[in-house]
Design an enzyme around this catalytic site. Structure first.
Site, mmCIF file in Angstrom:
data_model
loop_
_atom_site.group_PDB
_atom_site.id
_atom_site.type_symbol
_atom_site.label_atom_id
_atom_site.label_comp_id
_atom_site.label_asym_id
_atom_site.label_seq_id
_atom_site.Cartn_x
_atom_site.Cartn_y
_atom_site.Cartn_z
ATOM 1 N N SER A 1 -10.044 -1.056 6.985
ATOM 2 C CA SER A 1 -9.023 -0.946 6.051
ATOM 3 C C SER A 1 -8.279 -1.994 5.140
ATOM 4 O O SER A 1 -7.870 -1.883 3.871
ATOM 5 C CB SER A 1 -8.251 0.705 5.683
ATOM 6 O OG SER A 1 -8.973 1.354 5.842
ATOM 7 N N LYS B 1 1.059 -1.043 0.214
ATOM 8 C CA LYS B 1 -0.086 -0.374 0.473
ATOM 9 C C LYS B 1 1.259 1.533 0.117
ATOM 10 O O LYS B 1 1.498 1.175 0.599
ATOM 11 C CB LYS B 1 -0.804 -0.113 1.172
ATOM 12 C CG LYS B 1 -1.772 1.107 1.831
ATOM 13 C CD LYS B 1 -2.468 0.558 2.945
ATOM 14 C CE LYS B 1 -3.566 2.112 3.055
ATOM 15 N NZ LYS B 1 -4.386 1.804 3.573
ATOM 16 N N SER C 1 -9.879 1.642 3.377
ATOM 17 C CA SER C 1 -8.682 2.048 1.653
ATOM 18 C C SER C 1 -7.875 1.579 1.351
ATOM 19 O O SER C 1 -6.984 2.348 0.433
ATOM 20 C CB SER C 1 -8.169 3.318 3.206
ATOM 21 O OG SER C 1 -7.375 2.512 3.985
HETATM 22 N N1 GLN Z 1 -12.359 3.487 6.862
HETATM 23 C C1 GLN Z 1 -12.511 4.412 8.301
HETATM 24 C C2 GLN Z 1 -11.777 5.776 7.791
HETATM 25 O O1 GLN Z 1 -12.030 6.769 6.836
HETATM 26 C C3 GLN Z 1 -11.199 2.998 8.160
HETATM 27 C C4 GLN Z 1 -10.358 3.571 7.462
HETATM 28 C C5 GLN Z 1 -8.620 2.594 7.854
HETATM 29 O O2 GLN Z 1 -8.513 1.954 8.229
HETATM 30 N N2 GLN Z 1 -7.473 2.946 7.278
HETATM 31 O O3 GLN Z 1 -11.367 5.807 8.281
#
Ligand code: GLN
Length: 466
Positions: A162, A63, A138
């Site tokens: 994510s 990532k 994400s």
């Molecule tokens: N979707 C969650 C957020 O927007 C988690 C994101 C993540 O785990 N990086 O914060």
């Protein structure tokens, strides 16, 4: 590979060829890392078969919020568009020491804030099961790179879901380790008390293999735990008979798509048929998880992102009349709308006069969530629930409604708040053939039990991509 039937160089070449043919359909990658991957392949081919490490010649993607010396790390943001890292994240060093070929950096929601990869400042990543739909987020790029077969494994980061949520939406296996199991050195911080790096794979064994390579104490990260790392792949076959599984049925309510509920319930039945004992579990404070997370995560993000001001990293808006104007204009131009929203939320929650009412209170409720799990794991081995309340949704469906987007993580966030490990496994499909994910949670540092149960589940159900 370890039998020497194919060389690492050939694998490397085939991987880049395949990415070239495939990624124009899905947009999983932000940058490729050909030179370094080829050098690594050459090194591997020179080692004798007996000396080859466990991931020798295995293509893995990262990532794009993990640094790799000499390579860009954009975090999916304009503010870091031209930033080149000067050092290697611990996970990247460990993957290479285990023989992996680090193929490239994958797309993400800007600074990992989002649940669909649509918040990337560059382009959205598309779901290979239906390119009209998001892959989740994400870590959507990593999930898609694995789901489409462009790489064998990938790393994501999970602050509120994510890794697990995009795994569910792409039919891959995704594991968020215990907080402290994997070093965060070289991961660009979003919310430091919640962030963890973990693997994606097409099967539980692949995920176990990658976790084994990256886990363990790192002197560069004081929050990484000095605990031994079990041989996860050796423990996979252990019997799961008599394992105690708790199901928080109270949470299977509003907002849960019927097809998700049916497939997860069937998955639970499958584990029962393997000799696991299923019982109800109450997690009374989980209903507050989203509220708590959207105070704590933005609060930490507002502090972590203060460093991107045009002075040391990445983008700087030139021609400002004063230093303050340079800061403001750099941040105004460099950050996207979701990141700005989080910075404002977080700054507000931490500001004097509101700190006690928001941040301090959220921390108290976080302790109650941790207590719920502690109590539950006194008698249970794992807890099972859906990973995501819905299957992959359409591109654009939730972009105008941040709250609807935040609800995507209603099942995953508690594990980050409590610091416990969680895995998402494919457990079937809905009528449109979109994958459904089942989530298992375990006690801190008990990834081995998660992987054992997951392996037994995968073998019996055959839902994985294979
Ligand atoms: N979707 C969650 C957020 O927007 C988690 C994101 C993540 O785990 N990086 O914060």
């Amino acid at each position: 590979m370890t039998r020497g039937q194919i060389s690492a160089r050939e694998i490397c070449q085939a991987t880049f060829d395949y990415i070239e043919q495939t990624d124009s359909k899905f947009h999983a990658f932000l940058s490729l890392n050909r030179e370094r991957a080829e050098q690594q392949a050459e090194r591997i081919d020179k080692t004798s078969l007996a000396e080859r490490p466990p991931l020798a010649g295995i293509p893995v993607a990262l990532k794009d919020n993990m640094v790799l010396a000499g390579r860009p790390t954009t975090c999916g943001s304009k503010i870091l568009e031209n930033y080149v890292a000067h050092y290697d994240a611990t996970v990247t060093e460990r993957l290479e020491a285990a023989g992996a070929l680090l193929i490239g950096k994958t797309n993400l929601d800007e600074f990992a804030m989002g649940s669909s990869t649509e918040n990337s400042a560059f382009f959205p990543t598309l779901n290979p099961h239906d390119t009209q739909r998001v892959p989740g987020g994400s870590s959507g790029g990593s999930a898609v790179a694995v789901a489409s077969g462009m790489v064998v494994g990938a790393l994501g980061s999970d602050t509120g879901g994510s890794i697990r949520q995009p795994a569910a939406m792409t039919g891959t296996v995704g594991l968020k380790p215990t907080y402290g199991r994997v070093s965060r050195f070289g991961l660009v911080a979003f919310a430091s008390s919640l962030d963890q790096i973990g693997p994606f794979g097409r099967s539980v064994r692949d995920v176990a293999e990658i976790l084994g390579a990256i886990a363990g104490h790192d002197p560069h990260d004081s929050t990484s735990a000095a605990l031994p790392v079990p041989s996860y792949t050796k423990l996979l076959e252990d019997s799961v008979k008599g394992k105690k599984i708790g199901v928080p049925w109270d949470l299977f309510g509003e907002g849960l798509e019927p097809a998700v509920k049916t497939n997860v319930t069937r998955g639970i039945e499958l584990l029962k048929s393997l000799g696991c004992l299923i019982e109800d579990v109450k997690l009374p404070h989980s209903q507050y998880a989203i509220d708590v997370y959207y105070i704590i995560a933005p609060a930490e993000a507002s502090a972590n992102l203060a460093r991107f001001d045009g002075v040391r990293y990445g983008f700087r808006k030139a021609q400002a009349a004063s230093l303050t104007e340079m800061y403001t204009q750099t941040r105004e131009t460099g950050f996207g709308p979701e990141v700005k929203r989080r910075i404002m939320l977080g700054t507000y929650a931490l500001s004097s006069g509101y700190y006690d009412a928001y941040y301090a209170k959220a921390q108290k409720v976080r302790s109650l969530i941790i207590e719920d799990f502690k109590k539950a794991f006194e008698r249970l081995d794992v807890i099972i629930c859906p990973t995501s309340p819905t299957v992959a949704f359409k591109l654009g469906e939730k972009t105008d409604n941040p709250l609807a987007m935040y609800l995507s993580d209603v099942f995953t966030i508690t594990a980050n708040l409590a610091g416990i490990p969680g895995i998402s496994l494919p457990c079937g499909q809905d009528a449109r053939h979109l994958p459904v994910g089942l989530q298992m949670l375990a006690k801190p540092f008990d990834e081995a039990t998660l992987l054992q149960l997951s392996y037994a589940f995968e073998k019996a159900g055959g839902f994985h991509l294979g």
